[in-house]
Design an enzyme around this catalytic site. Structure first.
Site, short mmCIF file in Angstrom:
data_model
loop_
_atom_site.label_atom_id
_atom_site.label_comp_id
_atom_site.label_asym_id
_atom_site.label_seq_id
_atom_site.Cartn_x
_atom_site.Cartn_y
_atom_site.Cartn_z
N LYS A 71 0.84 -1.20 0.00
CA LYS A 71 0.00 0.00 0.00
C LYS A 71 0.88 1.26 0.00
O LYS A 71 0.63 2.20 -0.76
CB LYS A 71 -0.93 0.00 1.22
CG LYS A 71 -2.08 -0.97 1.09
CD LYS A 71 -2.82 -1.22 2.40
CE LYS A 71 -3.87 -2.31 2.21
NZ LYS A 71 -4.50 -2.78 3.44
N GLN A 74 -4.82 -1.34 9.57
CA GLN A 74 -4.72 -2.69 9.00
C GLN A 74 -5.35 -3.72 9.93
O GLN A 74 -5.03 -3.78 11.12
CB GLN A 74 -3.25 -3.03 8.73
CG GLN A 74 -3.01 -4.35 8.04
CD GLN A 74 -3.57 -4.39 6.61
OE1 GLN A 74 -3.41 -3.46 5.84
NE2 GLN A 74 -4.25 -5.47 6.28
N ASP A 120 -11.25 2.84 4.04
CA ASP A 120 -11.65 1.43 3.95
C ASP A 120 -13.17 1.31 3.89
O ASP A 120 -13.69 0.24 3.56
CB ASP A 120 -11.15 0.67 5.19
CG ASP A 120 -10.00 -0.28 4.86
OD1 ASP A 120 -9.80 -0.58 3.66
OD2 ASP A 120 -9.32 -0.72 5.80
#
Ligand code: NDP
Length: 296
Positions: free
Chosen positions: A54, A98, A121
């Site tokens: 990422k 994460q 997200d």
């Protein structure tokens, strides 16, 4: 019929190009550089690989990447304090924590402490509610990537029968909402669904997000249907480690009209959509026009 392969790797490259073009314009015309903060707690090897990837791709499209790596025993209070700091940092437009988090941390609490406008997200309860009510939201990256590929392949999805296998909060449910938003007739199947093969056989679009290697065989697929395989399963075959999806690619590709491979299908789209969400969040934060084709 031999299915057309939907090349997620190539499609993700075009998404990244669009993002990079928009980032360049934001810098040139407005002196703004979108920034993505990624928070990793602990040293889970798979999570470390994702975070590295990422960060690398964020920089490649011209955005700022801020990585925060915290000890596995970081307290909830310290993690929440970091998120609060990132929420208030005007150079940070997207925040990603994460997952999975170590067991002592409450994932829902942590995710819902992110400013929903920076929740790239799309897991914050506000974004879930906005998506569910058809309002502008941050959309979870994996289903957004699937939707982009479906729109690219079909143009309009209106009136199509779609079956999503899997009802998780991160893939199945938001996928179903997105397909509904594009006027599909949507069925969500799960482990308690009766006559799953018959349910799947009705579908013009099958999205498999189950986590079971090669579970869906070709004889469940309607001739000419589009198959989107979200699954990422590591198996051992003939003494070698292999990555396979949730559908049996060989038999499904004989019947389907189009299919995503694993690897090289949905996987690459997920990070591309994270970058797309970050540039979208940056535009919204600055009341600027959003890039076209990068949101739901
Ligand atoms: P979850 O384990 O959270 O959900 C799996 C879903 O599949 C559940 O709803 C479960 O039903 C359903 N299911 C399990 N067994 C069956 C069965 N026999 N028949 C029908 N439905 C079944 O998984 P995720 O949604 O997080 O992930 C799904 C897959 O997608 C995994 O392989 C994962 O690795 C992959 N993935 C890929 C990403 C990418 O970037 N390409 C991103 C995220 C995930 P029930 O609710 O009844 O238990």
């Amino acid at each position: 019929m031999t299915a057309q392969i939907i090349d997620g790797k190539a499609f993700a490259a075009t998404v990244r190009e669009k993002v990079a073009g928009h980032v360049a314009r934001l810098k040139e015309e407005h002196n703004i550089t979108p920034g993505l903060a990624v928070v990793l707690v602990g040293e889970d090897p798979a999570s470390q690989v994702y975070v590295r990837s990422k960060g690398k791709q964020t920089v490649e499209v011209g955005m700022n990447s801020y990585e925060h790596k915290l000890d596995v025993d970081t307290s909830e209070a310290d993690l929440l304090a970091l998120i609060d700091q990132l929420n208030n940092d005007k150079d940070v437009h997207g925040i990603l924590v994460q997952l999975p988090l170590p067991g002592h941390l409450n994932e829902d609490l942590v995710i819902n402490s992110i400013d929903p406008a920076k929740d790239v997200d799309g897991f914050h309860i506000s974004n879930v509610g906005l998506l569910g009510t058809g309002q502008k939201s941050m959309v979870p990256c994996t289903p957004l990537g699937c939707l982009m590929m479906l729109r690219d392949h079909h143009g309009s999805l209106s009136g199509m029968d779609a079956v999503v296998i899997g009802r998780s909060n991160i893939v199945g449910k938001p996928m179903a909402q997105l397909l509904l938003g594009d006027s599909c007739t949507v069925t969500i199947a799960h482990s308690r669904t009766k006559d799953l093969p018959d349910v799947v056989r009705r579908a013009d679009i099958v999205v498999a997000a189950v986590g079971r290697p090669e579970m869906v065989p070709g004889d469940w697929i309607k001739e000419g249907a589009t198959v989107i395989d979200v699954g990422i399963n590591r198996i051992e075959r003939d003494g070698k480690n292999k990555l396979v999806g949730d559908v049996d690619y060989a038999s499904c590709a004989e019947v389907a009209g189009a299919i995503t491979p694993v690897p090289g299908g949905v996987g690459p789209m997920t990070i591309a959509c994270l970058l797309a969400n970050t540039v979208t969040a940056c535009c919204r934060a600055n009341a600027l026009a959003e890039p076209e084709g990068l949101t739901a």
